[in-house]
Structure formats: structure tokens, C-alpha cells
Scaffold this motif. Structure first.
Motif, PDB file in Angstrom:
ATOM      1  N   ASN A 183       0.804  -1.212   0.000  1.00  0.00           N
ATOM      2  CA  ASN A 183       0.000   0.000   0.000  1.00  0.00           C
ATOM      3  C   ASN A 183       0.845   1.274   0.000  1.00  0.00           C
ATOM      4  O   ASN A 183       0.312   2.367   0.127  1.00  0.00           O
ATOM      5  CB  ASN A 183      -0.948   0.005   1.203  1.00  0.00           C
ATOM      6  CG  ASN A 183      -2.077  -0.983   1.004  1.00  0.00           C
ATOM      7  OD1 ASN A 183      -3.029  -0.695   0.298  1.00  0.00           O
ATOM      8  ND2 ASN A 183      -1.952  -2.158   1.591  1.00  0.00           N
ATOM      9  N   GLY A 184       2.160   1.088  -0.107  1.00  0.00           N
ATOM     10  CA  GLY A 184       3.025   2.247  -0.237  1.00  0.00           C
ATOM     11  C   GLY A 184       3.123   3.100   1.012  1.00  0.00           C
ATOM     12  O   GLY A 184       3.378   4.299   0.932  1.00  0.00           O
ATOM     13  N   CYS A 185       2.933   2.504   2.175  1.00  0.00           N
ATOM     14  CA  CYS A 185       3.014   3.288   3.410  1.00  0.00           C
ATOM     15  C   CYS A 185       4.362   3.985   3.527  1.00  0.00           C
ATOM     16  O   CYS A 185       4.463   5.097   4.040  1.00  0.00           O
ATOM     17  CB  CYS A 185       2.806   2.399   4.631  1.00  0.00           C
ATOM     18  SG  CYS A 185       1.264   1.484   4.590  1.00  0.00           S
ATOM     19  N   ASN A 186       5.407   3.288   3.003  1.00  0.00           N
ATOM     20  CA  ASN A 186       6.751   3.838   3.163  1.00  0.00           C
ATOM     21  C   ASN A 186       7.023   5.051   2.276  1.00  0.00           C
ATOM     22  O   ASN A 186       8.050   5.686   2.412  1.00  0.00           O
ATOM     23  CB  ASN A 186       7.809   2.748   2.909  1.00  0.00           C
ATOM     24  CG  ASN A 186       7.606   2.062   1.594  1.00  0.00           C
ATOM     25  OD1 ASN A 186       6.486   1.709   1.243  1.00  0.00           O
ATOM     26  ND2 ASN A 186       8.661   1.879   0.837  1.00  0.00           N
ATOM     27  N   THR A 187       6.093   5.386   1.370  1.00  0.00           N
ATOM     28  CA  THR A 187       6.312   6.616   0.593  1.00  0.00           C
ATOM     29  C   THR A 187       6.033   7.849   1.447  1.00  0.00           C
ATOM     30  O   THR A 187       6.543   8.919   1.150  1.00  0.00           O
ATOM     31  CB  THR A 187       5.420   6.655  -0.651  1.00  0.00           C
ATOM     32  OG1 THR A 187       4.111   6.254  -0.271  1.00  0.00           O
ATOM     33  CG2 THR A 187       5.938   5.770  -1.737  1.00  0.00           C
ATOM     34  N   CYS A 188       5.188   7.704   2.465  1.00  0.00           N
ATOM     35  CA  CYS A 188       4.877   8.862   3.313  1.00  0.00           C
ATOM     36  C   CYS A 188       5.430   8.727   4.724  1.00  0.00           C
ATOM     37  O   CYS A 188       5.565   9.706   5.431  1.00  0.00           O
ATOM     38  CB  CYS A 188       3.372   9.083   3.407  1.00  0.00           C
ATOM     39  SG  CYS A 188       2.637   9.632   1.874  1.00  0.00           S
TER      40      CYS A 188
END
Lengths: 308, 230
Positions: B59-64
């Protein structure tokens, strides 16, 4: 007059014009702000100095001729004068050597710097400042500090107005809810709030001393829960005396080392929860190790002040 | 001797490379070997946690959200102890992140709880007014992929010698063992048992029902992962 002076004047005028348009001519303007004034002054000075220096060196390139005795060696036709190093350069060169020695030996010795060391120093300085400024605050200032800590750390669950975000966390604008007390009576409390291993038994361990130690009944739970939640008023005093007073004291103010004060909402109680976390009817609250002692005290003072 | 080297640029280059590479090796390798050793108290992920980690990445949590607390007082006040390299020993890949649109999550397990995550992922703005984070409603419906996580566990155990089923020293002096099931069915059963512990603290009836039927929704795995970040 050389054409270059003319260009210098034109470029200076254009750049100062841009400066004027971007700052003084804009809507905000200088606004009487000392930083703005200094910035514009510095911009103007930069423009003038730059143009002056550029003109000086371009002129020098145009008129200067090299003089001096040529070295004997010639590298593919490229010669070299035997002139001395310019005095200013020599000073800077030697100065750099002295500075470099100082830098590596005294100023920032090799291997002596550590990021963590720097962090520890920073923390020590901050803690000292904190101690000096806040260690002895009490009363309203403590509540004020509690509010700011609350907004930073507690509001994410309890909400900015401490109303519990529609049931996501406890509503702190009231001391206790009936359902909270009821849950504790039915399930006991195993949060080790007083000391490790301190537990309140669940309903199977609660007997009414006035009724021949009969286990507490549903009706009794309802009555005594609202009695405690309403600040020890209303019906239920008899159940409290029979069931709860043996640990919480006849006045509900707790017994040291046995059970907490449930007649009043004390900052010490809040600090206890901040230290240990808590699992109750709504959910689990984590402990807040990152707050220091004074901050916890302050949150206690603030939270108890909300329901007064 | 050096004159000969200057006349043979190819050998010269090879020798220069060898010298620089050797210097690099003796400088860098010992320091890597020291710092990548797991610090005391670091545990490999359980099957459910690793499943959640993949949900986190998917879910791309690590982008934010970063997972790296720098040694500044302003950061340690907010997030807890600064990160040290050994703490990432079992992170493959590590999720340091380079941008904090949201807060750092390196130690989020210390100060957020299961029910908070449940409320938050459903509607972040309901618990954090003004939050920019979108709602992740599908996490409550999608079934998490436990099998891939188990495959990853087996792989890292075999190739990187990650110490599953071995007693590991903890900060308080005790030993803890992270179990790794011998079979896929065993891993599924273990993940489900862990998921039941998580859902005991959750309120969403659909999620509870799914776990009762033996399916693990992604949110449960994600919460298991987030709670393990300490």
C-alpha cells in the motif's frame, strides 16, 4: 570612456530595477520589517560590489601586461615567470596551514566527533534548560503545560477537546463513565497500576460482606457503578460499603498499597496510567514513556482540571 | 620501478584498482559486519507480522512514513530512542523512507494500540483532525497473503541464517524464540492464532467474522506488524 563602464551602469540599473520590482514594488513591500530592509540593502550592495569587481578585473585583463624574468624551462612553448607568490596569497596559504593543523589537532580531532555524543550533549543542555525553567512550576502554569503536552501527545486518541473522538478513547471531560466502572467490576483490573502484580479480581472475586459474602449481583453492579461514577453520591452506598470498602476504604479514598482512590480524580491516578498504560472497556491505552516526570504531572493536572 | 608502471598503463590501472579496493575492503567490511549485527532485543518477524509488512509495502506506506529516527532531541522526544543500524538486521528490504509526509513509524508499537490503528486506518481524520492520510477501507475486506510471507521466512532462514526457532537474548536478560512452522499449513494456523489475539482487541464485526472463518484480513496483519515496531 571605455564601453565597459557604460555596460556596468546599465546592468547595475537593470538589476537594481528587478530588486525594486520584486520587493519594494510588490504588494507586501518592506513592511517596516528590519529583516526585509536589511535583505534589500544587502541585495543592492551585492549588485553594486559584483559589477564593480567585474569591471576592475576586466579592465586589468585589458590593460595589464605581464613582466618579469622567464624561467629557463619551456613546456611545449608555455613559459613561466620567476615572480614571487603575491603577498596576500602567501598569507592565506600559510594561514590555511595553521588553521588546518588547529582543525585536526585541537578543534575537531580526528575520531573525536560522534553524532551520538553531539546528541547527548544536546539532550543534556535541553534537560538543564527544562529543569531551570519548569521544574518548580505549579498551579495554573502546570495545567497550561499539561494542555500543551496533551495537545501534542494525547489528542490523537482523546481528541483536541478531550471528548474521546466519538468513543475512540475515554471522554476526559467527565471523571468516569458508568460503563467504565461496570467493566472494571465485571472484569477486574489487571493493569499493575499500583505495583507489579497488583490486581483487582473480576466479579467472581467480589463478595458482599453485608450479605454473608454472597457474590455481587447484576443489580448491585449497576447500582454501585453509578454510585462511584457519580462521585460517591446517590443510591449504592450500602453496596459500596459491603463490597468495595474493604480495599478502597469506607470513604472510597483508597488504601495505600492496596487500592487506589476512586472517590476523587487525582493527578497521581493519571500519572499512574501514563506510567503503565491501561486496558479497559474502550480499548488499550499505551504507556507514555517518552514524557518526563514533570510532563506527566502536568498532564495529570490538566486532565483532572477538565472534569472539575 | 615506477617508470616501468608508467609505461604500462593497463597494469598500472589494475594495480591501482587492487590497492584502492583492498583499502576499501579493510575500512568498510569490518564496520559493516559490526553494525549490521542485530542489537539485543531485535527479533525476526513472525508469519503474521511479515504478512503485515508486505501489506505495508504493497500500500506504499513507506512513501509517506519513514522508519528512521535521527539522533536529534526534537525527534527522540516525539518518536522515542534514535534508530541504530542493528535494529534493521531482519528488515529485507529496510523501510527507512526518505520523506515524512506522515510521522515516523519506527517505534509506533510503543505508543499506539490495536484499537487506535483500527479507527485510524478506517478514517484517519476521525482521530487526527486535519490528517491528509487517505482512508484504507479495502484493508478490512482483502484477505492477506500469508503464503508469500511464509515463503519469505523460509528463504531468509535458509539463505541469511535468520534465527527462527532459536532462543534470542532480550533486553531484560530473558530469552525469546520466534517460531517458524515446519509446514505451510502450520504457518497458516500460527498466523490465524496470532490474528485471533489481535481481533480480540478490535471492534469491526466483519473483520472478527472473517478471522472466525479462518481468513485473515489485511488490516489484522498490518496491525500485527505495526504493533511489532518497537
Amino acid at each position: 570612456m571605455n564601453k565597459i563602464y557604460l555596460w556596468g551602469v546599465i546592468i547595475t540599473a537593470v538589476m537594481l530595477g528587478f530588486t525594486y520590482m520584486s520587493v519594494l514594488g510588490s504588494k507586501g513591500g518592506l513592511n517596516g520589517d528590519i529583516i526585509n530592509i536589511l535583505t534589500v540593502a544587502a541585495a543592492a550592495a551585492l549588485v553594486i560590489i559584483t559589477i564593480f569587481v567585474v569591471i576592475k578585473y576586466v579592465r586589468q585583463m585589458q590593460v595589464d601586461t605581464a613582466t618579469g624574468e622567464l624561467a629557463e624551462e619551456s613546456w611545449d612553448g608555455i613559459g613561466e615567470y620567476k615572480n614571487n607568490v603575491p603577498f596576500g596569497w602567501a598569507i592565506i596559504f600559510l594561514g590555511t596551514m595553521v588553521w588546518a593543523t588547529w582543525y585536526f589537532v585541537i578543534g575537531y580531532p580526528v575520531n573525536a566527533f560522534s553524532q551520538i555524543g553531539q546528541y547527548n550533549e544536546e539532550v543534556a543542555v535541553q534537560n538543564k534548560k527544562f529543569e531551570a525553567k519548569y521544574a518548580s512550576i505549579t498551579g495554573d502554569r502546570l495545567v497550561e503545560m499539561g494542555e500543551s503536552v496533551f495537545l501534542a501527545e494525547c489528542a490523537v486518541c482523546h481528541g483536541i477537546s478531550a471528548d474521546g473522538n466519538d468513543g475512540a478513547a475515554a471522554n476526559l471531560n467527565q471523571r468516569l463513565e458508568v460503563k467504565t466502572v461496570k467493566h472494571v467490576i465485571e472484569h477486574g483490573s489487571k493493569n499493575n497500576l499500583l505495583y507489579a502484580g497488583s490486581e483487582m479480581p473480576d466479579r467472581n472475586g467480589l463478595m458482599n460482606a453485608n450479605k454473608n459474602y454472597a457474590p455481587i449481583t447484576d443489580a448491585e453492579i449497576d447500582t454501585v457503578a453509578s454510585y462511584v461514577a457519580n462521585g460517591m453520591t446517590g443510591p449504592g452506598a450500602d453496596v459500596f460499603a459491603g463490597v468495595c470498602s474493604s480495599c478502597h476504604g469506607t470513604d472510597g479514598k483508597g488504601i495505600d498499597g492496596v487500592a487506589p482512590n476512586i472517590a476523587e480524580f487525582t493527578p497521581a491516578f493519571v500519572v499512574n496510567i501514563l506510567n503503565h498504560g491501561k486496558k479497559g472497556v474502550i480499548g488499550t491505552m499505551p504507556k507514555l514513556d517518552k514524557l518526563n516526570k514533570k510532563q506527566k504531572e502536568a498532564v495529570g493536572a490538566y486532565v483532572t482540571s477538565l472534569s472539575k | 620501478m615506477f617508470h616501468w608502471l608508467e609505461k604500462h598503463p593497463f597494469f598500472f590501472s589494475v594495480l591501482v584498482f587492487a590497492v584502492v579496493a583492498f583499502a576499501g575492503l579493510i575500512e568498510i567490511v569490518p564496520s559493516f559486519a559490526q553494525q549490521s549485527r542485530p542489537v539485543i532485543g531485535t527479533k525476526p518477524y513472525t508469519t503474521l507480522q511479515l504478512t503485515g509488512r508486505q501489506v505495508y509495502i504493497k500500500n506504499g506506506c513507506n512513501t509517506c512514513h519513514s522508519q528512521l529516527i535521527r539522533p536529534f532531541k526534537s525527534e527522540t522526544d516525539r518518536y522515542g530512542h534514535y534508530s541504530v543500524s542493528g535494529e534493521y538486521a531482519y528488515d529485507r528490504p529496510f523501510l527507512w523512507g526518505s520523506k515524512r509526509t506522515g510521522p515516523d513509524l519506527m517505534r509506533v508499537g510503543n505508543y499506539r494500540t490495536t484499537d487506535w490503528h483500527e479507527n485510524h486506518m478506517k478514517d484517519p481524520a476521525s482521530v487526527v483532525p486535519g490528517s491528509l492520510m487517505p482512508k484504507y477501507t479495502w484493508l478490512y475486506k482483502n484477505v492477506a497473503d500469508v503464503d508469500t510471507a511464509y515463503a519469505e521466512q523460509l528463504t531468509v532462514q535458509r539463505f541469511f541464517d535468520v534465527p527462527y526457532n532459536k532462543p534470542l537474548p532480550m533486553k531484560d536478560g530473558s530469552k525469546e524464540t520466534v517460531k517458524l512452522a515446519a509446514t505451510l499449513a502450520g504457518a497458516r494456523a500460527e498466523a490465524l492464532a496470532d490474528a485471533k489475539l489481535i481481533t480480540a482487541n478490535m471492534k469491526d464485526q466483519d473483520v472478527k467474522d472473517m478471522v472466525k472463518e479462518g481468513k485473515i484480513p489485511e488490516i489484522v496483519a498490518l496491525i500485527a506488524y505495526l504493533n511489532s515496531l518497537k
